[in-house]
Design a protein around this motif. Structure first.
Motif, PDB file in Angstrom:
ATOM      1  N   LEU A 167       8.832   5.506   3.649  1.00 20.92           N
ATOM      2  CA  LEU A 167       8.088   4.051   3.640  1.00 20.92           C
ATOM      3  C   LEU A 167       7.607   4.071   2.074  1.00 20.92           C
ATOM      4  O   LEU A 167       7.596   2.678   1.635  1.00 20.92           O
ATOM      5  N   ALA A 168       7.264   4.853   1.541  1.00 24.17           N
ATOM      6  CA  ALA A 168       6.645   4.878   0.118  1.00 24.17           C
ATOM      7  C   ALA A 168       7.659   4.218  -0.892  1.00 24.17           C
ATOM      8  O   ALA A 168       7.550   3.443  -1.609  1.00 24.17           O
ATOM      9  N   GLU A 169       8.801   4.772  -0.622  1.00 22.25           N
ATOM     10  CA  GLU A 169       9.812   4.465  -1.474  1.00 22.25           C
ATOM     11  C   GLU A 169      10.469   3.161  -1.133  1.00 22.25           C
ATOM     12  O   GLU A 169      10.822   2.161  -1.930  1.00 22.25           O
ATOM     13  N   LEU A 170      10.518   2.556   0.034  1.00 25.47           N
ATOM     14  CA  LEU A 170      10.732   1.071   0.681  1.00 25.47           C
ATOM     15  C   LEU A 170       9.818   0.268  -0.262  1.00 25.47           C
ATOM     16  O   LEU A 170      10.070  -0.968  -0.449  1.00 25.47           O
ATOM     17  N   LYS A 171       8.703   0.461  -0.249  1.00 24.59           N
ATOM     18  CA  LYS A 171       7.480  -0.489  -0.620  1.00 24.59           C
ATOM     19  C   LYS A 171       7.793  -0.330  -2.118  1.00 24.59           C
ATOM     20  O   LYS A 171       7.660  -1.558  -2.906  1.00 24.59           O
ATOM     21  N   ALA A 172       8.195   0.816  -2.896  1.00 23.50           N
ATOM     22  CA  ALA A 172       8.392   0.594  -4.416  1.00 23.50           C
ATOM     23  C   ALA A 172       9.441  -0.144  -4.634  1.00 23.50           C
ATOM     24  O   ALA A 172       9.552  -0.915  -5.563  1.00 23.50           O
TER      25      ALA A 172
END
Length: 335
Positions: free
Chosen positions: A148-153
């Motif tokens: 999820l952190a990569e998708l938000k980034a």
């Protein structure tokens, strides 16, 4: 027969068939099929978007989305194993006039640091980047769940460069079941989302394109142009509504069975159980063709996708007894 070739091989159970038989239908090209309309509203709300468009296939939903986001002659970025550039027979180029470039993603996992250097700003000498596509879960990556952190980034990066984002969410239901991340959380990060009803959820046919109301209306035009205008299709939409109401939470059972199977086969060196996050198991062996043929003779079907690797997928038509039979048959063949 224990069929582990794909989660697309599922067949409707009696309750789903009854839902289909009792569906209220109309002409969907006129927007008059109440069951389709209800399905589209339900799915759009699940992902926090305004609208959805029912399509016969996930490939069509993906290609409609790409045509909405990328003008002809401009560029889409995605990873080198993505479904939209490997398994949709060149549709982005042939039908949408869309150029694509890819980055290498081990196990299909998104790494935003690889994306930014590839972005082309408008320039008379290069193809302009307009959108980025991400697959979650990642099929050929082995059912990988995107962090999820990569998708938000990636969303932040896209906003900074004025790019659109498409989620190929054919198996996003599995990502949701594996992580607990709400579907709405995934949905809000993307301009368009495609979801499939005929894989882990067990419907016989159907996908949806999810987006805002304006794109959805344009998407219906593209769907008709691609031959996807359907009439009394509420019989199929009813299967999708049943699947969403009853088969999302049970995906955890598929994941547990995949781990059981992977852990049993890992000692033979043909798979890595630690990489099994959802319902997909990748097999690595130069004997995959022989193993697949021999297993089929003993009632277990698996996919041999290349000369040295293959794939197993668990789904609602494979129960614990089926997994144990597969463990025995495959274990005997690879020991």
């Amino acid at each position: 027969m224990v069929d582990l070739r794909s989660d697309t091989v599922t067949r409707p159970g009696q309750a789903m068939l009854e839902a289909m038989a009792n569906a209220e239908v109309g002409d969907d090209v006129y927007g008059e099929d109440p069951t389709v309309n209800a399905l589209e509203v339900e799915v759009a709300e699940l992902f926090g978007h305004e609208a959805a468009v029912f399509t016969p296939t996930g490939s069509m939903a993906n290609q409609i989305a790409l045509q909405l986001l990328v003008p002809r002659g401009d560029e889409l970025l995605c990873d080198s194993m993505a479904h939209v550039v490997n398994f949709e027979v060149g549709a982005a180029a042939a039908l949408g006039g869309i150029s694509t470039r890819t980055w290498t993603a081990p196990n299909g996992r998104l790494d935003v640091s690889l994306v930014e250097p590839m972005i082309n700003r408008p320039n008379p000498y290069v193809t302009t980047t307009r959108a980025v596509a991400v697959e979650n879960t990642h099929n050929i990556g082995g059912g990988t769940v995107q962090p999820l952190a990569e998708l938000k980034a990636l969303r932040e990066l896209a906003d900074a460069y004025g790019l659109a984002l498409h989620l190929d969410g054919a198996r996003v239901w599995n990502a949701h079941a594996a992580t607990g991340v709400p579907l709405r959380e995934y949905g809000r990060l993307f301009d368009t989302v495609s979801v499939c009803l005929s894989k882990g959820l067990g419907a016989p046919v159907g996908s949806l394109l999810i987006t805002d109301a304006e794109r959805a209306e344009r998407g219906r035009v593209v769907r008709k142009r691609l031959g996807g205008g359907m009439r009394q299709v509420g019989y199929l939409a009813a299967a999708g509504r049943y699947a969403i109401a009853n088969n999302i939470t049970r995906l955890a059972e598929d994941h547990a069975r995949a781990r059981r199977l992977a852990e049993a086969l890992e000692p033979y060196g043909i798979c890595d159980a630690s990489q099994v996050e959802t319902n997909v198991i990748l097999l690595r062996t130069p004997e995959i063709g022989k193993i697949a043929a021999a297993a089929a003779e003993q009632g277990v079907r698996i996919s041999a996708l290349a000369s040295d690797w293959g794939r197993l997928l668990t789904h609602l038509d494979v129960d614990d007894a089926g997994i144990e039979h597969a463990v025995k048959v495959l274990g005997d063949l690879v020991r």
